[in-house]
Write a protein that holds these residues in place. Structure first.
Motif: not given
Lengths: 311, 311
Positions: A58, A250-251, A254, A264, A271-272, A275, A279-280
């Motif tokens: 991705k 991810v952690e 976000i 956010l 939003i797409e 984010l 990752p995929l």
């Protein structure tokens, strides 16, 4: 100054095109290109995207150009960062921002994830540019440590920065290690790079030139690293570790990343795009055990105590 | 009052055991049990865990008991929630908390994820209980909508609550919908349940009895739902949707969940326990397309506009 803005816009679009093409040549096929234009919010952009590719699991290389009214919260934020704003006349101000932002997640766990962004901002009062600054950075997130890659990556950034000032690389290398910190894990997101914001203490043409060199450094360094590792053999266990580290990614994004957090909480944001860096696939295992002395452990040592890769 | 505390402790441990056993009977094997004890922080607990099971992909049923000094930030937090604290004598206070907290992610996408917690807290001044309250909740996160399941799940909670007060279920059903909201997606985390905090306006024996009934409702309802769906056929596309929704679950927990956020910023917290609710695998696709009228769309409609499942 409008001329300078136009020059930056052309220049940032050129960085997007150059980087996208360098990645497409490794993937062996084209990224998807999506343009968007929101006249109601004076925003437009272009997303260059790959998902489920042969080499890249991705990735996105996204151009955005926006002119925002200065909300009270945005005014407070930039005031705290040292910008001069008359809080009583907020409606006379606008903030212009243009930039390219990218995150690339290769499929092979031996090839590192990369993030970069190159931005330029203007604070506008009644149509006039009152302040401007450059921001950006590039940082590398390997799953397995190849020290030669880390050194050449950092060396390419240092070489891009040094013509502006010998102070630039060490200062913003340190800020990168400080910023990309997953505090709750006591680990950095990766092996760093450079991270800078509010930069206008140099000549603006020189800063534009710095961004060009940073873009060129990306193209000279990252595709080479991916080419070297994209066909490396790997085990299921190594793929699993990659997904666990992508969970940490991810952690960070976000819980800490300023851009993501801002996206956010901004009503009506895309939003797409906010984010897109996720990752995929990612994985969370309770008490995943890292064997002391293993390759995973060797990476984690560097994530715990950032290293100086070049002197 | 120490007698009451002891009674609550026994009772919450019993809920943990009862729920764990009910899940083990579906899994067909034992969960891992890990006790921990940190005398330096007056904390102890027991994690009952399953990972990569036949039925459950990941799940934990965690008991925790802790007595904390009242830090300034904790004092401010509980004062804002209406507790009476003398800010000039913080060192004379302690906060006692005991609870069981669980998140269960089944493997089959036709079986829903569930979260529940049952907690009891005491504000202690010089060894004396000055205030106490109950907190908790249960909420269900299906990947595919089985309306009969949603109705029976909500009905079981309502039946557990009604003997205390007919007001309880509707009030805390609404608070659940309000709380488990993934604001940036304009979607709820799931189809709700009940969510309550600071509850002490009823007799404390009655509240203990309510928690017992909530635990029993869990055992009567959720295992039955999992049994019904654990062997349902499913496609790769359905598994993919499950992982995408688990990505949303991660987003909620890291960006909004009070407990998780508190855990992430607390120095020296048990990060493995804080992030235990994260699923074994999650997925982020750029612009994942939900076909209008599909089963995925049918779920999303309910996530966008919460429904009244029982009257």
């Amino acid at each position: 100054m409008a001329e300078f803005r136009d020059k930056v816009i052309d220049h940032i679009k050129a960085i997007q095109a150059m980087i996208t093409e360098s990645l497409e040549s490794i993937e062996g096929s084209s990224f998807i290109r999506e343009s968007w234009n929101r006249e109601d919010r004076n925003g437009k952009g272009q997303v260059n995207l790959i998902q489920d590719g042969q080499v890249f699991e991705k990735g996105g290389v996204n151009y955005t150009e926006i002119e925002l009214p200065l909300s009270r919260s945005l005014a407070t934020y930039i005031s705290e960062r040292g910008k001069n704003v008359d809080q009583n006349h907020l409606s006379d101000y606008k903030l212009f921002a243009v930039g390219v932002s990218l995150v690339i997640h290769p499929r092979n766990p031996m090839a590192p994830t990369i993030h970069a962004n190159y931005r330029y901002l203007e604070l506008i009062l009644n149509g006039e540019v009152k302040d401007f600054w450059f921001a950006g950075g590039t940082d590398l997130t390997p799953y397995y440590l190849d020290e030669a890659d880390c050194i050449s990556f950092h060396q390419s950034l240092k070489s891009a920065c040094d013509p502006l000032s010998a102070e630039f690389y060490p200062k913003y290398k340190a800020e990168c290690d400080e910023y990309f910190n997953i505090k709750h894990r006591g680990m950095r997101r990766g092996i760093g790079g450079i991270f800078f914001d509010d930069v206008n203490q140099w000549d603006k043409q020189d800063l534009l030139d710095l961004q060009r060199r940073c873009g060129e450094a990306f193209v000279a360094s990252y595709p080479e690293i991916v080419r070297k590792h994209k066909d490396d053999p790997y085990t299921k266990a190594q793929r699993r570790w990659q997904k666990i580290r992508r969970g940490h990614y991810v952690e960070f994004n976000i819980a800490y990343d300023r851009g993501t957090k801002f996206g956010l909480v901004t009503p009506d944001s895309n939003i797409e795009a906010v984010l897109m860096p996720c990752p995929l696939s990612a994985r969370w295992e309770y008490k995943y055990k890292i064997e002391p002395g293993s390759e995973e452990d060797r990476l984690v040592q560097v994530l715990r105590v950032p290293r100086e890769w070049v002197s």
